[in-house]
Design a protein around this motif. Structure first.
Motif, PDB file in Angstrom:
ATOM      1  N   ASP A  65      51.059  25.310  42.439  1.00 32.11           N
ATOM      2  CA  ASP A  65      51.265  26.277  43.436  1.00 32.11           C
ATOM      3  C   ASP A  65      49.848  26.939  44.093  1.00 32.11           C
ATOM      4  OD1 ASP A  65      54.108  26.281  43.565  1.00 32.11           O
ATOM      5  OD2 ASP A  65      53.954  28.032  41.850  1.00 32.11           O
ATOM      6  N   GLY A  66      48.815  26.734  43.300  1.00 33.68           N
ATOM      7  CA  GLY A  66      47.187  27.213  43.672  1.00 33.68           C
ATOM      8  C   GLY A  66      47.053  28.352  42.786  1.00 33.68           C
ATOM      9  N   VAL A  67      45.841  28.622  42.349  1.00 33.72           N
ATOM     10  CA  VAL A  67      45.349  29.681  41.720  1.00 33.72           C
ATOM     11  C   VAL A  67      44.882  30.594  43.050  1.00 33.72           C
ATOM     12  CG1 VAL A  67      43.507  30.380  40.537  1.00 33.72           C
ATOM     13  CG2 VAL A  67      44.443  28.258  39.776  1.00 33.72           C
ATOM     14  N   GLU A  68      45.277  31.934  42.651  1.00 36.89           N
ATOM     15  CA  GLU A  68      45.014  33.086  43.545  1.00 36.89           C
ATOM     16  C   GLU A  68      43.639  33.753  43.153  1.00 36.89           C
ATOM     17  OE1 GLU A  68      46.705  34.380  46.079  1.00 36.89           O
ATOM     18  OE2 GLU A  68      48.422  32.819  46.086  1.00 36.89           O
ATOM     19  N   VAL A  69      42.636  33.682  44.045  1.00 40.76           N
ATOM     20  CA  VAL A  69      41.328  34.385  43.696  1.00 40.76           C
ATOM     21  C   VAL A  69      41.061  35.594  44.709  1.00 40.76           C
ATOM     22  CG1 VAL A  69      38.901  34.116  43.495  1.00 40.76           C
ATOM     23  CG2 VAL A  69      40.311  32.315  42.726  1.00 40.76           C
ATOM     24  N   ALA A  70      40.825  36.782  44.422  1.00 43.78           N
ATOM     25  CA  ALA A  70      40.678  37.710  45.151  1.00 43.78           C
ATOM     26  C   ALA A  70      39.306  38.195  45.091  1.00 43.78           C
ATOM     27  CB  ALA A  70      41.578  38.782  44.953  1.00 43.78           C
ATOM     28  N   ILE A  71      38.608  38.304  46.236  1.00 42.25           N
ATOM     29  CA  ILE A  71      37.111  38.925  46.680  1.00 42.25           C
ATOM     30  C   ILE A  71      37.177  40.309  46.775  1.00 42.25           C
ATOM     31  CG2 ILE A  71      35.105  38.838  47.655  1.00 42.25           C
ATOM     32  CD1 ILE A  71      35.711  35.958  48.432  1.00 42.25           C
TER      33      ILE A  71
ATOM     34  N   LEU B 220      41.647  31.597  48.522  1.00 43.31           N
ATOM     35  CA  LEU B 220      40.626  32.559  48.449  1.00 43.31           C
ATOM     36  C   LEU B 220      40.908  33.716  49.170  1.00 43.31           C
ATOM     37  CD1 LEU B 220      38.020  33.198  46.842  1.00 43.31           C
ATOM     38  CD2 LEU B 220      36.884  32.192  48.831  1.00 43.31           C
ATOM     39  N   ALA B 221      40.922  34.791  48.553  1.00 41.33           N
ATOM     40  CA  ALA B 221      41.476  36.026  49.529  1.00 41.33           C
ATOM     41  C   ALA B 221      40.139  37.135  49.679  1.00 41.33           C
ATOM     42  CB  ALA B 221      42.631  36.895  49.173  1.00 41.33           C
TER      43      ALA B 221
END
Length: 439
Positions: A214-220, A267-268
């Motif tokens: 599903d993909g890795v969720e990365v938040a900035i 990438l969020a």
């Protein structure tokens, strides 16, 4: 059994298009369109296709014949490899549609027939679906392993061992007067314990397979004006976010998709975290906090000020987060534990991307043993583990063997539902609904 047909290659103009026919009338379809039989299995033959209505030429095509059960679906299958122009494809499909024994396939029907004919189990079906959707090399590797049965073999191995234990329990129940060693099922407690431990370890391997699929969720995250949007643009290598010196420019969560080391990453960029001055910004901050809480990984950003001080801090960082100090071009800093970068000049961006790729790989990299890739696998394994634990509890409490057997039966059924061995009719629509027509 009806004979089905559909375009199995992608829609649109192409050099070659593949039209697949599966079922008992497949050979007749070849005869009607070519005037000849399908030829020897797995040997491509060049034939002229004609419209059965008026004998007009549709195309010159390669015909491949697969005699059941040695085919993808387990049935007789014919493939028409035609030129990929829209007029050619439409012409052949219309001609096939005029044959009374044929009908257009529904979404996923070819693969569903492969499952129903024992060519694939449900985990292999899902692996095929993942392979079609794979966007990165790591996703492709994981999908291929699953499609080739790596995950299904593990689950079927556990189920086989569990069925042997259950057989002993059933023997004690059904043949109490026979010469069966007493207390046989209770002596198998160690095997039940080993099975439970193996399934528990499999479940405890994080959500590696699901993250890779599903993909890795990365938040900035960080306060306003520390360069979060600029960092996102640098990592995305395009102007994905609006950059401004005005605080509060980012009001909502902005996403970009990246491929880092073969792992898909979302990438969020989030709104700056501060005491908001209006309702719109308050909602942006709320969404930023929610996204940060649910992310697999976070990049916590602070920045140097021209006076040498810091804008923001790393108090929001949790274990495993990346700490990034932006605006390195404004002066030196030796802040421990932080990656020093400049989104303006590009300084330190290679180090940041390398560190991020490493962490993402740890979250979702290909493991030596196949990993769980779907929520329904996890649910089935948890249900199985619950049944095993109840059976062990019943053995310890010396409860009736019928109760032990029932828990073992429920555990085996939960494993069987993952691969499609038992009670799967209600799962089939869920598994096949995302397949395209012709697959």
């Amino acid at each position: 059994m009806e004979t089905i047909y559909a375009l199995s290659s992608a829609a649109g103009r192409a050099g070659v298009a593949v039209i697949r026919v599966s079922g008992p009338a497949s050979a007749d379809a070849v005869r009607v369109l070519t005037g000849e039989g399908p030829g020897r299995p797995r040997e491509a033959v060049l034939r002229t296709l004609r419209d059965p209505r008026d004998a007009s030429i549709l195309d010159r095509a390669l015909i491949l014949w697969f005699e059941g059960p040695a085919s993808f679906t387990g049935e007789d299958v014919a493939e028409f490899h035609v030129h990929g122009g829209r007029a050619v494809v439409d012409g052949v499909l219309v001609a096939l549609g005029r044959l009374p024994a044929l009908r257009i396939a529904t979404a996923g029907e070819f693969t569903r027939r492969a499952f129903e004919n024992g060519k694939l189990d449900l985990t292999e079906v899902e692996g095929l679906a993942d392979l079609i959707e794979a966007e990165t090399a790591a996703q492709r590797v994981q999908a291929l392993r699953q499609m080739e049965g790596a995950l299904g073999h593990i689950y079927e191995g556990w189920r086989g061992r569990l069925m042997r234990v259950l057989a002993h329990a059933e023997a004690e129940i059904d043949f109490p007067e026979e010469e069966i060693p007493g207390d046989l099922t209770r002596k198998l407690g160690p095997e039940i314990t080993r099975l439970a431990d193996e399934i528990r370890n499999h479940l405890d391997d994080g959500r590696r397979g699901e993250r890779l699929r599903d993909g890795v969720e990365v938040a900035i995250i960080g306060p306003p004006n520390v360069g979060k949007s600029s960092l996102l643009n640098r990592l995305a290598r395009r102007e994905a976010a609006i950059v401004s010196d005005e605080a509060g420019t980012t009001r909502d969560v902005l996403e970009v998709r990246l491929d880092l080391g073969g792992v898909p990453v979302t990438l969020a960029d989030t709104a700056g975290l501060r005491d908001a001055v209006n309702a719109v910004e308050q909602e942006g901050v709320r969404r930023a906090l929610a996204r940060a809480e649910g992310a697999d990984l976070r990049i916590v950003v602070a920045a140097l000020r021209p006076d040498g001080g810091l804008e923001g801090d790393f108090s929001l960082a949790r274990e495993g987060d990346l700490r990034v100090l932006n605006k390195a071009d404004l002066g030196p800093s030796n802040l421990p534990g932080a990656i020093l970068v400049s989104a303006a000049t590009g300084e330190g961006l290679d180090w940041l991307e390398e560190a991020l790729t490493q962490l993402v790989g740890e979250k979702a990299g290909i493991a030596e043993t196949p990993a769980i890739t779907r929520g329904r696998h996890r649910e089935g394994l948890l249900a199985c583990l619950g049944g095993l634990e109840r059976a062990l509890g019943a053995l310890r409490e010396e409860r009736a063997i019928e109760l032990v057997a029932e828990d073992l039966r429920l555990a085996a059924r939960s494993l069987g539902r993952i691969t499609g061995r038992v009670d799967v009719e209600d799962l089939l629509d869920i598994v096949f609904r995302d397949f395209c027509i012709g697959k």
